[in-house]
Write a protein that holds these residues in place. Structure first.
Motif, PDB file in Angstrom:
ATOM      1  N   THR A   1       2.418  22.029  94.993  1.00 30.20           N
ATOM      2  CA  THR A   1       2.875  21.134  93.932  1.00 30.20           C
ATOM      3  C   THR A   1       1.921  21.144  92.748  1.00 30.20           C
ATOM      4  O   THR A   1       0.713  21.015  92.918  1.00 30.20           O
ATOM      5  N   THR A   2       2.472  21.304  91.571  1.00 29.84           N
ATOM      6  CA  THR A   2       1.765  21.036  90.320  1.00 29.84           C
ATOM      7  C   THR A   2       2.609  20.049  89.525  1.00 29.84           C
ATOM      8  O   THR A   2       3.789  20.300  89.279  1.00 29.84           O
ATOM      9  N   ASP A   3       2.005  18.934  89.198  1.00 31.06           N
ATOM     10  CA  ASP A   3       2.705  17.910  88.421  1.00 31.06           C
ATOM     11  C   ASP A   3       2.041  17.730  87.069  1.00 31.06           C
ATOM     12  O   ASP A   3       0.887  18.125  86.849  1.00 31.06           O
ATOM     13  N   LYS A   4       2.779  17.101  86.170  1.00 31.29           N
ATOM     14  CA  LYS A   4       2.270  16.793  84.840  1.00 31.29           C
ATOM     15  C   LYS A   4       2.440  15.308  84.555  1.00 31.29           C
ATOM     16  O   LYS A   4       3.445  14.706  84.948  1.00 31.29           O
ATOM     17  N   ILE A   5       1.443  14.746  83.904  1.00 29.26           N
ATOM     18  CA  ILE A   5       1.511  13.352  83.466  1.00 29.26           C
ATOM     19  C   ILE A   5       1.358  13.354  81.952  1.00 29.26           C
ATOM     20  O   ILE A   5       0.273  13.637  81.420  1.00 29.26           O
ATOM     21  N   TYR A   6       2.445  13.087  81.243  1.00 24.70           N
ATOM     22  CA  TYR A   6       2.409  13.009  79.786  1.00 24.70           C
ATOM     23  C   TYR A   6       1.963  11.607  79.377  1.00 24.70           C
ATOM     24  O   TYR A   6       2.454  10.605  79.925  1.00 24.70           O
ATOM     25  N   VAL A   7       1.037  11.561  78.431  1.00 23.92           N
ATOM     26  CA  VAL A   7       0.475  10.287  77.993  1.00 23.92           C
ATOM     27  C   VAL A   7       0.535  10.218  76.466  1.00 23.92           C
ATOM     28  O   VAL A   7       0.006  11.098  75.780  1.00 23.92           O
TER      29      VAL A   7
END
Length: 497
Positions: free
Chosen positions: A304-310
């Protein structure tokens, strides 16, 4: 069997399924149908918005955007790319998928570090990654992580011997930053799980990675416009593929859907993600898959590779900044693991990339492995609180507050069960060959090419990439086109997508 116009079912409406369908349709095949479990096209290509800004929940880049990359050529021909990506200079740069980004560096003591002072760490890490090829590797190292750590200790002892102890320790900590980010590229909990010899099986293409200004889904939309509107059946999960005459009493394949419906076909192209195959192979195929194919499904890694946009009200990074590196000052042991995930999962985020255009002030934090999987279990307000604390720690400015966030959750998605594949320890190119092998096996007297396999985890050297997935869809379509060209021509088999 209707040799002139066989019935072909494609399971999955991601890029590989769409490309296979379009290739077959343009070659004259008319009984082609895609069964999609969800209500959407694109699979692991998924574009969203944060405020007014485009964000990629799934695939982000065209890796190696050059003439050798068919994905780049498609995007160019559809007019979906920025002029910068189309320049000869951008296409000919050989950067091994490590773009020459302008970086800002921050330490866990709340200080901004000069990029120049951190260059030795960046140069060392890239040197080590370049040397993970078969001619350079240390045969005693089984994994990429082991190789990086052992070689870093040897090389930095010599190259950094004139630097003071504090500087050396900070640079070693920066190698941990880079190693954690590298985990995201391979969708792995740790580079200790990536086979060193297998790592070089992946082939890099020339060109500086680029993005789609209107979102990756603009490519999917362009492809879908070339297909008949009724070719896809949505909200149609497949329960089981009955092959080798099971269920039907003949030589055709029968696809059993979750709603109980059974669809007869001459060929089925399976494009589901490897994560889904790992979890459901025992019920998805009847009879079961051959032992060697099943063994490869189990051996190849899928993480798993996830992204958190801020999003922020205003930027706290430089105007020309493209990437932000976070250096924890207690990680001089060069580690990509977090000791207590429930308490310290946020430490796995070592890099934020800056989203362009810059008017919206959005960063994308990258996280992989078990830490990403744990993050997916948390409510949004808890993720936001942890991100806020992380930024306060590294900037020393407690006034910085995220405006809003948006997270991907690929591990929790029941149709993907993760992001993409990697060659885990013990894997080889043979496992990828086994993945792409159709059923039944050669030499079997049953109808050939009953079940075919496409998707990023079935490409021999572009696995984990969108261009790899695209090529596998073409490959399986061409396999059928060639087969029927020798049996009974069905349109122009040389026609390109």
């Amino acid at each position: 069997m209707a040799a002139k116009d066989p019935k072909i079912l494609i399971i999955g409406c991601g890029i590989s399924g769409i490309s296979a369908a379009l290739r077959l349709f343009k070659a004259g095949f008319r009984h082609v149908r895609i069964l999609e479990a969800t209500e959407n096209t694109g699979g692991r290509i998924k574009t969203a918005k944060l405020g007014n800004s485009i964000t990629e929940i799934g695939a982000t880049y065209i890796h190696g955007p050059s003439e050798e990359n068919p994905l780049f050529c498609l995007a160019r021909d559809y007019g979906l790319l920025d002029p910068q990506a189309l320049t000869p200079e951008n296409q000919t740069m050989d950067v091994y998928e490590y773009p020459p980004w302008v970086g800002n560096w921050f330490s866990s003591s709340g200080q901004k570090l000069s990029a120049e002072s951190m260059d030795p760490a960046l140069e060392m890490f890239l040197e080590l990654m370049y040397d993970t090829n078969p001619s350079e590797i240390d045969k005693e190292c089984a994994s990429v992580g082991h190789f990086i750590r052992s070689q870093a200790q040897l090389r930095t002892a010599e190259k950094w011997k004139d630097k003071d102890e504090t500087t050396r320790q900070l640079l070693l900590c920066a190698l941990s930053t880079m190693l954690k980010f590298e985990c995201c590229a391979s969708a792995t909990p740790s580079m200790d799980e990536i086979d060193l010899a297998g790592f070089s099986v992946y082939k890099d293409l020339k060109g500086v990675d680029c993005t789609f200004p209107s979102g990756y889904e603009s490519l999917i939309q362009s492809l879908m416009l070339e297909l008949p509107a009724d070719l896809v059946t949505y909200n149609c999960p497949v329960r089981c593929v009955h092959w080798n005459g099971k269920e039907s009493g003949g030589n055709t394949v029968t696809v059993e859907c979750a709603d109980g419906k059974r669809i007869a076909a001459d060929h089925v192209i399976v494009t589901v993600p490897l994560g889904y195959l790992k979890k459901h192979h025992s019920t998805l195929f009847c009879p079961p898959l051959p032992a060697h194919k099943l063994h490869s499904i189990q051996k190849i890694g899928f993480g798993t590779t996830d992204k958190i946009y801020v999003e922020f009200e205003s930027p706290w990074w430089d105007a020309d900044c493209e990437v932000i590196y976070l250096v924890w000052k207690d990680e001089e042991d060069i580690s990509d693991r977090v000791s207590d995930i429930s308490k310290s999962w946020i430490r796995k985020i070592s890099v934020f990339t800056v989203i362009k255009p810059t008017e919206s002030h959005i960063l994308c934090g990258w996280i992989s492995g078990h830490e990403a999987e744990y993050m997916e279990t948390l409510p949004e307000h808890e993720v936001r609180r942890s991100i806020t604390e992380l930024i306060h720690t590294f900037t020393g400015n407690s006034a910085i507050t995220p405006k809003r966030i948006l997270c991907s959750r690929w591990f929790s998605d029941p149709w993907t069960c993760g992001s993409y594949c990697h060659l885990a320890i013990g894997c080889s190119a043979q496992d990828l060959e086994n993945m792409m092998e159709p059923l039944p096996a050669k030499g079997d007297k049953s109808q050939p090419l009953q079940v075919l396999f496409a998707g990023e985890a079935t490409h021999p050297c572009y696995y984990s990439s969108v261009h790899g997935a695209l090529l596998t869809g073409w490959r399986e379509a061409d396999r059928l086109i060639t087969h029927y060209s020798s049996v009974s021509p069905c349109g122009d088999s040389n026609q390109k997508l």
